[in-house]
Structures are given as C-alpha cells and as structure tokens.
Design a protein around this motif. Structure first.
Motif, PDB file in Angstrom:
ATOM      1  N   LEU A 183       0.854  -1.188   0.000  1.00 18.78           N
ATOM      2  CA  LEU A 183       0.000   0.000   0.000  1.00 18.78           C
ATOM      3  C   LEU A 183       0.889   1.236   0.000  1.00 18.78           C
ATOM      4  CD1 LEU A 183      -2.760   1.370   0.202  1.00 18.78           C
ATOM      5  CD2 LEU A 183      -2.626   1.104   2.689  1.00 18.78           C
ATOM      6  N   LEU A 184       0.803   2.018  -1.065  1.00 18.86           N
ATOM      7  CA  LEU A 184       1.609   3.237  -1.184  1.00 18.86           C
ATOM      8  C   LEU A 184       0.710   4.332  -1.760  1.00 18.86           C
ATOM      9  CD1 LEU A 184       4.739   3.818  -0.742  1.00 18.86           C
ATOM     10  CD2 LEU A 184       4.837   3.945  -3.232  1.00 18.86           C
ATOM     11  N   PRO A 185       0.021   5.066  -0.889  1.00 16.19           N
ATOM     12  CA  PRO A 185      -0.928   6.089  -1.363  1.00 16.19           C
ATOM     13  C   PRO A 185      -0.235   7.219  -2.110  1.00 16.19           C
ATOM     14  CG  PRO A 185      -1.253   5.575   0.970  1.00 16.19           C
ATOM     15  CD  PRO A 185       0.056   4.956   0.564  1.00 16.19           C
ATOM     16  N   LEU A 313      -3.885  18.334   2.131  1.00 15.17           N
ATOM     17  CA  LEU A 313      -3.335  18.056   3.451  1.00 15.17           C
ATOM     18  C   LEU A 313      -2.013  18.800   3.663  1.00 15.17           C
ATOM     19  CD1 LEU A 313      -3.885  14.194   3.833  1.00 15.17           C
ATOM     20  CD2 LEU A 313      -5.291  16.031   4.775  1.00 15.17           C
ATOM     21  N   ALA A 314      -1.134  18.725   2.667  1.00 17.39           N
ATOM     22  CA  ALA A 314       0.171  19.382   2.795  1.00 17.39           C
ATOM     23  C   ALA A 314       0.019  20.885   2.951  1.00 17.39           C
ATOM     24  CB  ALA A 314       1.031  19.064   1.574  1.00 17.39           C
ATOM     25  N   SER A 315      -1.006  21.461   2.318  1.00 21.87           N
ATOM     26  CA  SER A 315      -1.241  22.902   2.382  1.00 21.87           C
ATOM     27  C   SER A 315      -1.933  23.315   3.671  1.00 21.87           C
ATOM     28  CB  SER A 315      -2.091  23.349   1.185  1.00 21.87           C
ATOM     29  OG  SER A 315      -1.463  23.011  -0.030  1.00 21.87           O
ATOM     30  N   GLY A 316      -2.384  22.349   4.454  1.00 18.25           N
ATOM     31  CA  GLY A 316      -3.063  22.657   5.702  1.00 18.25           C
ATOM     32  C   GLY A 316      -4.393  23.345   5.482  1.00 18.25           C
ATOM     33  N   LYS A 317      -5.256  22.725   4.692  1.00 17.80           N
ATOM     34  CA  LYS A 317      -6.572  23.293   4.407  1.00 17.80           C
ATOM     35  C   LYS A 317      -7.681  22.355   4.886  1.00 17.80           C
ATOM     36  CE  LYS A 317      -4.811  26.884   2.436  1.00 17.80           C
ATOM     37  NZ  LYS A 317      -4.929  28.219   3.058  1.00 17.80           N
ATOM     38  N   LEU A 318      -8.814  22.933   5.201  1.00 22.16           N
ATOM     39  CA  LEU A 318      -9.987  22.152   5.566  1.00 22.16           C
ATOM     40  C   LEU A 318     -10.378  21.260   4.388  1.00 22.16           C
ATOM     41  CD1 LEU A 318     -12.253  21.849   7.785  1.00 22.16           C
ATOM     42  CD2 LEU A 318     -13.570  23.481   6.411  1.00 22.16           C
ATOM     43  N   LEU A 372      -1.480  15.403   9.518  1.00 21.33           N
ATOM     44  CA  LEU A 372      -1.732  14.121   8.865  1.00 21.33           C
ATOM     45  C   LEU A 372      -0.801  13.935   7.676  1.00 21.33           C
ATOM     46  CD1 LEU A 372      -3.367  11.522   8.507  1.00 21.33           C
ATOM     47  CD2 LEU A 372      -5.114  12.860   7.316  1.00 21.33           C
ATOM     48  N   ALA A 373      -0.607  14.999   6.908  1.00 25.93           N
ATOM     49  CA  ALA A 373       0.316  14.937   5.762  1.00 25.93           C
ATOM     50  C   ALA A 373       1.728  14.606   6.225  1.00 25.93           C
ATOM     51  CB  ALA A 373       0.293  16.265   5.012  1.00 25.93           C
ATOM     52  N   GLU A 374       2.166  15.270   7.269  1.00 23.86           N
ATOM     53  CA  GLU A 374       3.539  15.098   7.738  1.00 23.86           C
ATOM     54  C   GLU A 374       3.786  13.714   8.332  1.00 23.86           C
ATOM     55  OE1 GLU A 374       4.495  19.748   9.022  1.00 23.86           O
ATOM     56  OE2 GLU A 374       3.720  18.313  10.507  1.00 23.86           O
ATOM     57  N   THR A 375       2.816  13.174   9.018  1.00 27.88           N
ATOM     58  CA  THR A 375       3.032  11.921   9.747  1.00 27.88           C
ATOM     59  C   THR A 375       2.759  10.665   8.927  1.00 27.88           C
ATOM     60  OG1 THR A 375       0.779  12.031  10.646  1.00 27.88           O
ATOM     61  CG2 THR A 375       2.547  12.984  11.980  1.00 27.88           C
ATOM     62  N   GLN A 376       1.893  10.767   7.906  1.00 27.94           N
ATOM     63  CA  GLN A 376       1.517   9.552   7.172  1.00 27.94           C
ATOM     64  C   GLN A 376       1.786   9.592   5.674  1.00 27.94           C
ATOM     65  OE1 GLN A 376      -2.024   7.409   8.022  1.00 27.94           O
ATOM     66  NE2 GLN A 376      -2.273   8.272  10.069  1.00 27.94           N
ATOM     67  N   PHE A 377       1.768  10.774   5.084  1.00 28.38           N
ATOM     68  CA  PHE A 377       1.822  10.816   3.619  1.00 28.38           C
ATOM     69  C   PHE A 377       2.933  11.706   3.070  1.00 28.38           C
ATOM     70  CE2 PHE A 377      -2.757  10.229   4.778  1.00 28.38           C
ATOM     71  CZ  PHE A 377      -2.836   8.891   4.407  1.00 28.38           C
ATOM     72  N   ARG A 379       6.307  13.146   1.445  1.00 32.11           N
ATOM     73  CA  ARG A 379       7.139  12.693   0.331  1.00 32.11           C
ATOM     74  C   ARG A 379       8.347  11.915   0.841  1.00 32.11           C
ATOM     75  NH1 ARG A 379       9.894  16.696  -4.222  1.00 32.11           N
ATOM     76  NH2 ARG A 379      11.097  15.081  -5.314  1.00 32.11           N
ATOM     77  N   GLU A 380       8.956  12.390   1.901  1.00 32.79           N
ATOM     78  CA  GLU A 380      10.129  11.726   2.450  1.00 32.79           C
ATOM     79  C   GLU A 380       9.797  10.301   2.896  1.00 32.79           C
ATOM     80  OE1 GLU A 380      13.494  12.374   5.965  1.00 32.79           O
ATOM     81  OE2 GLU A 380      11.827  13.787   5.736  1.00 32.79           O
ATOM     82  N   HIS A 381       8.709  10.151   3.620  1.00 33.45           N
ATOM     83  CA  HIS A 381       8.335   8.838   4.153  1.00 33.45           C
ATOM     84  C   HIS A 381       7.943   7.856   3.050  1.00 33.45           C
ATOM     85  CE1 HIS A 381       6.423   5.757   6.570  1.00 33.45           C
ATOM     86  NE2 HIS A 381       5.269   5.977   5.977  1.00 33.45           N
ATOM     87  N   LEU A 382       7.085   8.281   2.134  1.00 33.18           N
ATOM     88  CA  LEU A 382       6.562   7.352   1.135  1.00 33.18           C
ATOM     89  C   LEU A 382       7.575   7.020   0.049  1.00 33.18           C
ATOM     90  CD1 LEU A 382       2.826   8.456   0.777  1.00 33.18           C
ATOM     91  CD2 LEU A 382       3.798   6.600   2.125  1.00 33.18           C
ATOM     92  N   THR A 383       8.429   7.964  -0.330  1.00 36.72           N
ATOM     93  CA  THR A 383       9.448   7.641  -1.337  1.00 36.72           C
ATOM     94  C   THR A 383      10.498   6.695  -0.753  1.00 36.72           C
ATOM     95  OG1 THR A 383      10.639   9.710  -0.823  1.00 36.72           O
ATOM     96  CG2 THR A 383       9.154   9.716  -2.728  1.00 36.72           C
ATOM     97  N   ARG A 384      10.780   6.829   0.545  1.00 36.85           N
ATOM     98  CA  ARG A 384      11.704   5.883   1.176  1.00 36.85           C
ATOM     99  C   ARG A 384      11.122   4.470   1.128  1.00 36.85           C
ATOM    100  NH1 ARG A 384      11.775   7.852   5.962  1.00 36.85           N
ATOM    101  NH2 ARG A 384      13.619   9.181   5.700  1.00 36.85           N
TER     102      ARG A 384
END
Length: 406
Positions: A183-185, A313-318, A372-377, A379-384
């Motif tokens: 699973l790689l969203p 999510l990355a932009s911090g929007k509702l 949520l973007a920083e902890t789960q999705f 770029r650094e985390h998912l590309t690794r």
C-alpha cells in the motif's frame, strides 16, 4: 540498477496535475538507480530529455480529457505499442516499473518479461476494468471478461503490486490472494506546499477579503460530479450567503456542462480558472480556506487516491469530500474536515458554517490536515518506502533528497 519506468501521464510541477511519478522516479535517481522513464505528450515528435537525472522519453501519443471512449482506447493502445518498441532499444534493463491506468501498459510489461526475462512491478492507480464497467463505459460482456482475465494475468506475473488505497489493495488481494500487496498512497509534498497565512488576492480583480473560499481543483469529467458543487453555490446564493466564494480550477470533458449550469443559475459567487501549473496552484490554494474533493457516486470511486486530497493536506486546508470510503474516514478520524452528501447541497452550508463562525476551530482542522500529511503521507516517508520495495537491500540506508525550485 537500471529501471525502466512506464507511465503515460508523467507530470512535473510546470505541467500541473499529479506529480507522483516525478516524486518516485526522482527518489530512485537519488538512491543511485539509472532511471529511463517512458511517457507521452501531445506532440507529433518524439522527445528525449533529462529532468533532474531522470532520462525521459516523450512519445508522440495524444491524450486529452475531452476525448471520447474510442479515441482514448486508441491513445492507450498507441502508447502501449510505442512504449514496447522503445524498450526493445534500451539495453541492460534490470527491472521495470509500470503504472496504470490504463491497464494496457501491463501488456508492455508482460512482453518484456516473456521475451527478455525482465521482471516488473505493477502500480495500480485506478481499478481497471472495474471502473469503466461500473460507470457503464464498457458494456460488452466478452470485452469485460477479456479485460478481467488480462488484469488477473498482469497481477499474477508481477514481481510486486503497489496499490494506492486500501480499497484497491483489497480488490487485488481477492484476485491474487497469494500475492503480497504494497500500500503506497499518493504523496503529500510538505516542502513544496506549506501551511501559510491566507492571502487576500489571487489577482487584482479577484478580492477574497472577508470571504470564505471553497476550491475544487483537478480534472472535470464524468467521474468528478462537479454539478454537486454548482448546486451548493446555487443554494448559498439563494440563501443570500455573501461570505462564501467558490473556485473551480481545471479542465475536462464536463467543463462546458458545468459552466452552462452555473450560467443557467446566474451564479455570481463562483469563478472558473483554467488548468494551471503546480506553482500557480500553490498560489490559488493560498487564498483558499477549504478544498472540495468530488466524485460521482459509484462504489469503485470510493477506492480512489486523489492527488488533490494529499496536496490539500500538505497545504493545511480544511478538507471536504462528497464520497464515502477511506478518504472520508481519514478526514473524520483526524478531524481535518467532513463528508457531505452530494445530493444535499444545504448539508455543506450547515457544516461549513461551524468553521466560518469560529476561526480557532478552522485553524485546528487545518493544523490537523497538515499534521496528517507530515506523519503519514509525506514525500520523504513514502518515497523511502517505495525505494525499499524495489530494492529491499536499501532498507537501512535509503537516501531521500529533493530540492524544490521556486
């Protein structure tokens, strides 16, 4: 290791649209892979260029969201044949990474494996043929059976399968229960997009002072159901809600119909903006309070992994979505937005009033989105994780290096 990466719709920041294949290919280059990426462009000529270490082959295969069914099929088949022809000229290939849709790119991967013993990894962005069958696009039962068997064979022959959502992973698992599914969203680029103080102006002519801006950006097609947002704008205007403004950013074969409906309702609270680059999109998001993620009401679309959601999510929007499924569950679990019934436009107005009335509540939801973007999705985390799927030996020393040029 030399990898051929096949994706018909490779996009960079300047192109706009989903940058997923750029992120993934760049992460491979940063970790020492030799990457040749095969894609297409709306030109009559073949083009080869290098983008940040990625060797990119642009095949002359036209594709546009305005195309009808048969034109799209021709585009898919043309890309499949041209991609296979090109791969025959590339020597010393160790592995192949193939991204669908369309499903037909899997045929290129199968031929490479059968004829040259080159293993491939298959990425599933959308479920084919399930999606076009549910949408009523593919009605012929013999064709449905053929495509389902092709899907099964592509899964069976793949070294690994990468799914973009839990729903996609579950469907694949039912097809090939003995396979391991990764699973790689989609990816939140938390460097390119930032949670910033809202700006007032998009242009000199568009003032959002004291306005709460709801934005949709992305494709405007049959599956996107943008008519639902027009109905919300109509309901807001009829209620004399002067504080809400709506933006629709993008292109697609339903754009004219959506604009026609807005004109029919004589809406003055909505603005249409053509397709933009990622840089321009960032400016639009910076005047936005909430982003509307919209799909038509089909079960298969609930499995989607829309890149617009992860940019939001990355932009911090509702976050507002009109489709149930894993995206709606995430939004509500992490309290960064809400789900609305697309057939009840007044529901969005009722729910959003809660955030409009209390800036602290809005700020908290936006903070939750960014978190949520920083902890789960990220770029650094998912590309690794991606690089480790392709080469498990890199699990302890994967490098992630990316520079955003502004």
């Amino acid at each position: 290791m030399k990898i051929v990466y096949i994706h018909q719709y490779f996009k960079t920041y300047s192109d706009g649209g989903s940058s997923r294949s750029y992120y993934l290919a760049k992460s491979l280059v940063d970790n020492g892979f030799d990457v040749e990426l095969i894609t297409s462009h709306n030109s009559k000529d073949y083009l080869f260029t290098t983008i940040e270490g990625i060797k990119v082959h642009y095949l002359p295969v036209s594709y546009d969201n305005h195309m009808g069914f048969f034109d799209r099929i021709w585009s898919f088949l043309s890309f499949m044949f041209q991609a296979y022809k090109l791969t025959r000229k590339i020597k010393n290939i160790d592995s192949c990474y193939v991204s669908s849709t369309p499903l037909t790119v899997g045929i290129t991967a199968l031929l490479l494996k059968w004829q040259r013993n080159i293993p491939y990894h298959f990425e599933v962005r959308d479920l084919w043929p399930l999606a076009p069958i549910q949408l009523g696009i593919i009605k012929n039962r013999w064709l449905q059976k053929f495509l389902s068997r092709l899907e099964q064979r592509i899964y069976e022959e793949a070294t690994s399968i990468i799914a973009l959502s839990p729903g996609i992973a579950s469907h694949i698992q039912q097809c090939v229960p003995y396979k391991t599914i990764h699973l790689l969203p989609n990816i939140s680029d938390c460097d390119f997009f930032q949670k910033e103080a809202k700006k007032t102006y998009l242009t000199d002519k568009y003032d959002t002072t004291h306005k709460f801006v709801v934005t949709y950006f992305g494709a405007i097609g049959q599956v996107n159901n943008l008519q639902s947002l027009i109905e919300v704008a109509k309901t807001a205007q009829e209620a004399n809600n002067q504080a809400l403004r709506f933006l629709i950013v993008g292109r697609g074969n339903q754009l004219a119909e959506v604009q026609k409906l807005a004109k029919q309702y004589q809406l003055t609270n909505i603005l249409f903006i053509p397709h933009v680059s990622k840089y321009q999109l960032r400016e639009i998001i910076n005047i936005t309070d909430a982003v509307y993620v919209s799909f038509a009401s089909y079960p298969v679309l609930e499995t989607s992994s829309p890149n617009k959601f992860f940019d939001t999510l990355a932009s911090g929007k509702l976050c507002i979505t009109n489709t149930s499924g894993w995206i709606a569950q995430l939004i509500e679990e992490y309290e960064c937005g809400f789900y609305v019934n697309p057939t009840k436009p007044e529901e969005l107005l009722t729910k959003i009033s809660y955030y409009m009335a209390d800036p602290e509540v809005l700020e908290q939801a936006q903070y939750n989105a960014r978190r949520l973007a920083e902890t789960q999705f990220s770029r650094e985390h998912l590309t690794r994780k991606f690089v480790q799927i392709l080469d498990p030996s890199l699990a302890t020393h994967t490098r992630v290096k990316h520079v955003v040029t502004v």
